[in-house]
Scaffold this motif. Structure first.
Motif, PDB file in Angstrom:
ATOM      1  N   GLY A   1      38.284  25.347 -18.545  1.00  9.84           N
ATOM      2  CA  GLY A   1      37.075  25.220 -19.349  1.00  9.84           C
ATOM      3  C   GLY A   1      37.102  26.008 -20.650  1.00  9.84           C
ATOM      4  N   VAL A   2      35.904  26.273 -21.152  1.00  8.36           N
ATOM      5  CA  VAL A   2      35.760  26.976 -22.432  1.00  8.36           C
ATOM      6  C   VAL A   2      36.353  28.376 -22.369  1.00  8.36           C
ATOM      7  N   LEU A   3      36.300  29.001 -21.206  1.00  5.73           N
ATOM      8  CA  LEU A   3      36.884  30.340 -21.089  1.00  5.73           C
ATOM      9  C   LEU A   3      38.384  30.319 -21.386  1.00  5.73           C
ATOM     10  N   ALA A   4      39.080  29.282 -20.891  1.00  4.77           N
ATOM     11  CA  ALA A   4      40.507  29.148 -21.175  1.00  4.77           C
ATOM     12  C   ALA A   4      40.742  28.784 -22.634  1.00  4.77           C
ATOM     13  N   TRP A   5      39.869  27.952 -23.190  1.00 11.87           N
ATOM     14  CA  TRP A   5      39.957  27.564 -24.609  1.00 11.87           C
ATOM     15  C   TRP A   5      39.854  28.794 -25.500  1.00 11.87           C
ATOM     16  N   GLU A   6      38.881  29.637 -25.244  1.00  7.45           N
ATOM     17  CA  GLU A   6      38.703  30.840 -26.058  1.00  7.45           C
ATOM     18  C   GLU A   6      39.810  31.851 -25.813  1.00  7.45           C
TER      19      GLU A   6
ATOM     20  N   ASP B   1      32.762   3.063 -24.648  1.00  5.91           N
ATOM     21  CA  ASP B   1      33.913   2.162 -24.594  1.00  5.91           C
ATOM     22  C   ASP B   1      34.906   2.721 -23.566  1.00  5.91           C
ATOM     23  N   ARG B   2      35.045   2.047 -22.452  1.00  7.07           N
ATOM     24  CA  ARG B   2      35.900   2.532 -21.373  1.00  7.07           C
ATOM     25  C   ARG B   2      37.383   2.432 -21.680  1.00  7.07           C
ATOM     26  N   ARG B   3      37.720   1.735 -22.763  1.00  6.12           N
ATOM     27  CA  ARG B   3      39.131   1.620 -23.146  1.00  6.12           C
ATOM     28  C   ARG B   3      39.581   2.798 -23.994  1.00  6.12           C
ATOM     29  N   GLN B   4      38.618   3.575 -24.516  1.00  5.37           N
ATOM     30  CA  GLN B   4      38.945   4.707 -25.380  1.00  5.37           C
ATOM     31  C   GLN B   4      39.109   5.987 -24.558  1.00  5.37           C
ATOM     32  N   PRO B   5      39.890   6.945 -25.070  1.00  2.00           N
ATOM     33  CA  PRO B   5      40.092   8.204 -24.332  1.00  2.00           C
ATOM     34  C   PRO B   5      38.774   8.940 -24.113  1.00  2.00           C
ATOM     35  N   LEU B   6      38.618   9.513 -22.927  1.00  2.00           N
ATOM     36  CA  LEU B   6      37.439  10.311 -22.597  1.00  2.00           C
ATOM     37  C   LEU B   6      37.885  11.713 -22.199  1.00  2.00           C
ATOM     38  N   ARG B   7      37.326  12.725 -22.847  1.00  2.00           N
ATOM     39  CA  ARG B   7      37.673  14.113 -22.581  1.00  2.00           C
ATOM     40  C   ARG B   7      36.408  14.880 -22.221  1.00  2.00           C
ATOM     41  N   VAL B   8      36.442  15.635 -21.135  1.00  2.00           N
ATOM     42  CA  VAL B   8      35.284  16.408 -20.715  1.00  2.00           C
ATOM     43  C   VAL B   8      35.691  17.851 -20.441  1.00  2.00           C
ATOM     44  N   TYR B   9      34.726  18.749 -20.605  1.00  2.00           N
ATOM     45  CA  TYR B   9      34.987  20.161 -20.327  1.00  2.00           C
ATOM     46  C   TYR B   9      33.672  20.836 -19.945  1.00  2.00           C
TER      47      TYR B   9
END
Length: 346
Positions: free
Chosen positions: A125-130, A89-97
């Protein structure tokens, strides 16, 4: 059509960067869509949010962000095709990492060209998340469902060469195949007359394996089960084969205990998996985390009641599917000793 929209996005980026009155002047396109780890986490609670991990399966195996699904980045064309196939659904938020943020930046123009309006990428990315102290969560079932959901057979239809040689040399009996995937080894053994029990965490893998078995005219028993608690019973199997059954260390030890108990005295155990030295060859495939890999000492410890007939680490050349190049492999052939044999050996 996708490429037309891609060039429109590029043109829009140029105009924005050229506007001296814009607060975004001088920024790259991707900078406008980056979120810090805390802000990205907050966005994961939005209604209808769609979250995708762009890393390779080996990277993602150690842990994924909450509610994320795997969508590995290879190149613009493949990513665009796979994104379109998902019918999101292109109307919904999309988050990528991804791991460091670079693949997310590369994917951004493709995502925008596909018509998504509310898009954000995880800066660093994941490095910043951790680094921010935020947790990742095991998501093995979703991970493997995504892997096996691809067209065709992920690791081919032919059996593992080491497994095929060993199982063909034994008289048929009852065989257990943990983490069996799409059934290539199970079906080979069934054709030789073995009574095959298999299990895996992935429903998609099981469905493909059962369809494959039906096509080949053989019967196998295949159920869904976790590696750590497969519910195997005791002394049921004449042979067990662990073929690239990579799981975290804690789960692995529990699963090995259940497998050891399920083998009959005198029964055989065959192991072929990536060794802990595998990341050093930098092949780019297979698990890269030490806790997901196997080691000689680990196998000796977990299968202490077995007579080890062969235990070696070697470098193999891989040339099938996504596995192409050198790989460090540990192989073991072991026989479960009877209680009286164990006493005599003391």
């Amino acid at each position: 059509m996708v490429f037309q929209r891609f060039w429109l996005v590029c043109a829009w980026s140029f105009l924005v960067m050229s506007d001296a009155t814009s607060a975004m002047a001088g920024e790259r396109l991707e900078d406008a869509f980056k979120l810090s780890a805390p802000a990205f986490r907050e966005g994961l609670s939005a209604d209808g949010v769609q979250v995708f991990d762009l890393r390779d399966p080996g990277e993602a195996a150690g842990g994924m962000l909450p509610s994320a699904k795997l969508l590995p980045w290879r190149d613009e064309r493949e990513f665009g095709e796979r994104l379109a196939d998902l019918n999101l659904d292109r109307r919904q938020p999309l988050r990528v990492y991804c791991q460091r943020g670079r693949r997310s930046e590369a994917a951004l123009p493709v995502i925008l060209a596909a018509g998504f309006d509310d898009v954000a990428i995880l800066e660093g990315g994941v490095l910043a998340w951790e680094a921010a102290g935020l947790p990742t969560a095991p998501n093995a079932r979703a991970f493997w469902d995504a892997m096996y959901g691809r067209e065709g057979h992920l690791y081919g239809k032919e059996p593992n060469v080491f497994f095929a040689r060993q199982i063909a040399a034994l008289p048929p009996g009852r065989l257990l195949l943990p983490a069996e995937g799409e059934g290539r080894n199970a079906i080979y053994a069934a054709k030789l007359g073995w009574r095959v029990d298999a299990f895996d965490i992935s429903e998609v893998a099981r469905t493909k394996a059962m369809r494959f078995a039906d096509h080949e005219g053989v019967w196998i028993s295949y159920r869904l089960a976790d590696f750590a608690s497969p519910g195997l019973g005791e002394e049921k199997y004449d042979a067990v084969a662990l073929i690239y059954s990579h799981v975290p260390s804690a789960i692995k030890a529990e699963g090995h205990a259940a497998i050891a108990a399920a083998i009959k005295p005198g029964g055989m155990l065959f192991v072929e998996c990536f060794d802990k030295s595998h990341p050093a060859v930098q092949s780019g495939f297979g698990p890269q985390s030490a806790e997901m890999l196997y080691g000689v000492d680990e196998l000796r410890r977990d299968f202490v009641g077995f007579e080890i007939q062969r235990l070696e680490v070697t470098t193999d050349a891989f040339d099938h599917g996504r596995h192409a190049g050198p790989g460090r492999v540990v192989r073991m052939i072991a026989r479960k000793t009877a209680a009286d044999e164990t006493k005599e050996g003391r």
